[in-house]
Design a protein around this motif. Structure first.
Motif, PDB file in Angstrom:
ATOM      1  N   GLY A 263       0.801  -1.213   0.000  1.00  0.00           N
ATOM      2  CA  GLY A 263       0.000   0.000   0.000  1.00  0.00           C
ATOM      3  C   GLY A 263       0.833   1.261   0.000  1.00  0.00           C
ATOM      4  N   ASN A 264       2.009   1.209   0.640  1.00  0.00           N
ATOM      5  CA  ASN A 264       2.882   2.389   0.680  1.00  0.00           C
ATOM      6  C   ASN A 264       3.346   2.791  -0.710  1.00  0.00           C
ATOM      7  N   ALA A 265       3.580   1.799  -1.564  1.00  0.00           N
ATOM      8  CA  ALA A 265       4.022   2.076  -2.931  1.00  0.00           C
ATOM      9  C   ALA A 265       2.842   2.404  -3.837  1.00  0.00           C
ATOM     10  N   LEU A 266       1.705   1.782  -3.547  1.00  0.00           N
ATOM     11  CA  LEU A 266       0.561   1.879  -4.438  1.00  0.00           C
ATOM     12  C   LEU A 266      -0.125   3.235  -4.385  1.00  0.00           C
ATOM     13  N   PHE A 267      -0.359   3.715  -3.187  1.00  0.00           N
ATOM     14  CA  PHE A 267      -1.095   4.969  -3.022  1.00  0.00           C
ATOM     15  C   PHE A 267      -0.121   6.071  -2.620  1.00  0.00           C
ATOM     16  N   ARG A 268       0.432   6.745  -3.628  1.00  0.00           N
ATOM     17  CA  ARG A 268       1.436   7.777  -3.364  1.00  0.00           C
ATOM     18  C   ARG A 268       0.798   9.165  -3.263  1.00  0.00           C
ATOM     19  N   LYS A 269       0.387   9.724  -4.392  1.00  0.00           N
ATOM     20  CA  LYS A 269      -0.232  11.053  -4.406  1.00  0.00           C
ATOM     21  C   LYS A 269      -1.652  11.044  -4.964  1.00  0.00           C
ATOM     22  N   GLY A 270      -1.833  10.301  -6.050  1.00  0.00           N
ATOM     23  CA  GLY A 270      -3.141  10.273  -6.678  1.00  0.00           C
ATOM     24  C   GLY A 270      -3.546  11.610  -7.258  1.00  0.00           C
ATOM     25  N   SER A 271      -2.577  12.390  -7.712  1.00  0.00           N
ATOM     26  CA  SER A 271      -2.868  13.734  -8.197  1.00  0.00           C
ATOM     27  C   SER A 271      -2.868  13.792  -9.716  1.00  0.00           C
ATOM     28  N   VAL A 272      -3.250  14.947 -10.237  1.00  0.00           N
ATOM     29  CA  VAL A 272      -3.236  15.205 -11.679  1.00  0.00           C
ATOM     30  C   VAL A 272      -2.167  16.250 -11.964  1.00  0.00           C
ATOM     31  N   SER A 273      -1.420  16.066 -13.052  1.00  0.00           N
ATOM     32  CA  SER A 273      -0.352  16.974 -13.497  1.00  0.00           C
ATOM     33  C   SER A 273       0.924  16.887 -12.660  1.00  0.00           C
ATOM     34  N   ASP A 274       1.133  15.751 -11.994  1.00  0.00           N
ATOM     35  CA  ASP A 274       2.374  15.541 -11.238  1.00  0.00           C
ATOM     36  C   ASP A 274       3.579  15.439 -12.172  1.00  0.00           C
ATOM     37  N   TRP A 275       3.334  15.179 -13.447  1.00  0.00           N
ATOM     38  CA  TRP A 275       4.411  15.002 -14.430  1.00  0.00           C
ATOM     39  C   TRP A 275       5.267  16.250 -14.601  1.00  0.00           C
ATOM     40  N   LYS A 276       4.714  17.411 -14.305  1.00  0.00           N
ATOM     41  CA  LYS A 276       5.430  18.668 -14.549  1.00  0.00           C
ATOM     42  C   LYS A 276       6.723  18.784 -13.753  1.00  0.00           C
ATOM     43  N   ALA A 277       6.824  18.035 -12.671  1.00  0.00           N
ATOM     44  CA  ALA A 277       8.035  18.082 -11.849  1.00  0.00           C
ATOM     45  C   ALA A 277       9.155  17.212 -12.405  1.00  0.00           C
ATOM     46  N   LEU A 278       8.845  16.364 -13.391  1.00  0.00           N
ATOM     47  CA  LEU A 278       9.821  15.400 -13.896  1.00  0.00           C
ATOM     48  C   LEU A 278      10.184  15.585 -15.367  1.00  0.00           C
TER      49      LEU A 278
END
Length: 312
Positions: A263-278
């Motif tokens: 569960g620690n790996a599975l449910f991290r942020k669940g957000s939208v547009s997190d890609w912008k940081a990478l």
């Protein structure tokens, strides 16, 4: 309620332990042109899968890795269970509902024989491309929920997941991961190929597309849409209850119970547009070009709302 899938926990924890002793190269194998994780899948299981007999009332949630399968899967499972308890309580059996690893392609070769004895409705998850489904899925018109997410957030989430889930090869940099992702050299193969293949099946009468983003924006409306497609005959109060129990925060808080250490790996942020940081400028340009060449103007491409979720 939060359903505890003990078979799921056992399988992924076993895979994580095995992965700790393997080289990155040993963690992957190719079957029928697609790359899969060695610790979760096997050629023997894929061969046995061909005999799987789908039912017309089966519910199959199909989404590429990190598209939100476990989150939306909780919603689907709860909707089906709520309907069963309300309309056919004599058929509801929580133990049978959770008796197998929920992913169709993960388990042992005898799994599909055991599943024959399980009562309807069977709720099944998958990461498989639709052309890799057993023939019976479309022949018998099982209910298929096609789950998609914008490709840049999938890439970002998959990268973080790969560096936490020891069954998958880790990466020192996002750039190295992105290169393998675009070549399809990651578990479950190419996401672009997955989307392109689904574009060939999207008009099948037993298929309903749903996006991660619309589920995030309005979980109640998304759950209502799913319930209607599955003909579950649930009240507004029922659907509101499912949505409340299935918020990302609620599931993250319960993840240790429902999914164990995984569960620690599975449910991290669940957000939208997190890609912008990478994403680098080069990563953006490559993904934009590939999307434009392969998915722009298609029904699947339109559902993704690329200009909304994937532009700088």
């Amino acid at each position: 309620m939060a359903y505890v899938r003990n078979k799921f926990i056992e399988a992924v924890e076993k895979a994580m332990e095995a992965g700790k002793k393997m080289t990155p190269e040993q963690k992957l194998f190719t079957y029928d042109g697609v790359v899969y994780p060695t610790t979760l899948c096997s050629p023997e299981v894929f061969r046995a899968l061909e005999s799987f007999e789908a039912r017309s009332d089966d519910v199959i949630l199909d989404g590429y890795c990190k598209c939100g399968n476990n989150w939306v899967g909780q919603i689907v499972t709860d909707l089906v269970a709520t309907s069963a308890k309300k309309h056919e309580p004599h058929k509801f059996n929580k133990e049978l509902l959770l008796a197998e690893m929920p992913f169709l392609e993960i388990g042992d070769p005898e799994k599909y024989q055991r599943m024959k004895s399980y009562p309807s409705r069977r709720v099944i998850f998958s990461h498989l491309r639709p052309d890799k489904f057993p023939v019976s899925v479309f022949k018998n018109k099982a209910k298929v929920l096609m789950l998609i997410r914008n490709p840049k957030d999938v890439a970002a989430s998959f990268f973080h997941f790969s560096n936490t889930f020891t069954a998958y090869p880790p990466y020192d940099t996002f750039g190295a991961f992105f290169e393998d992702l675009m070549k399809g050299q990651v578990p479950w193969g190419s996401y672009i190929d997955f989307l392109c293949m689904w574009n060939k099946y999207i008009d099948e009468e037993n298929v309903m597309p749903i996006t991660y983003e619309e589920m995030k924006e309005n979980t109640v409306l998304g759950a209502e849409k799913i319930a209607k497609f599955l003909e579950l005959n649930l009240s507004e109060e029922d659907i509101q209850g499912v949505a409340k129990r299935s918020t990302f925060t609620a599931m993250k808080d319960n993840s240790k119970t429902t999914h164990g250490e995984f569960g620690n790996a599975l449910f991290r942020k669940g957000s939208v547009s997190d890609w912008k940081a990478l994403f680098s400028q080069e990563n953006n340009q490559e993904m934009d070009t590939v999307f434009r060449e392969h998915l722009a103007g298609t029904k699947v491409g339109a559902l993704i709302k690329y200009d909304v979720y994937c532009k700088v």
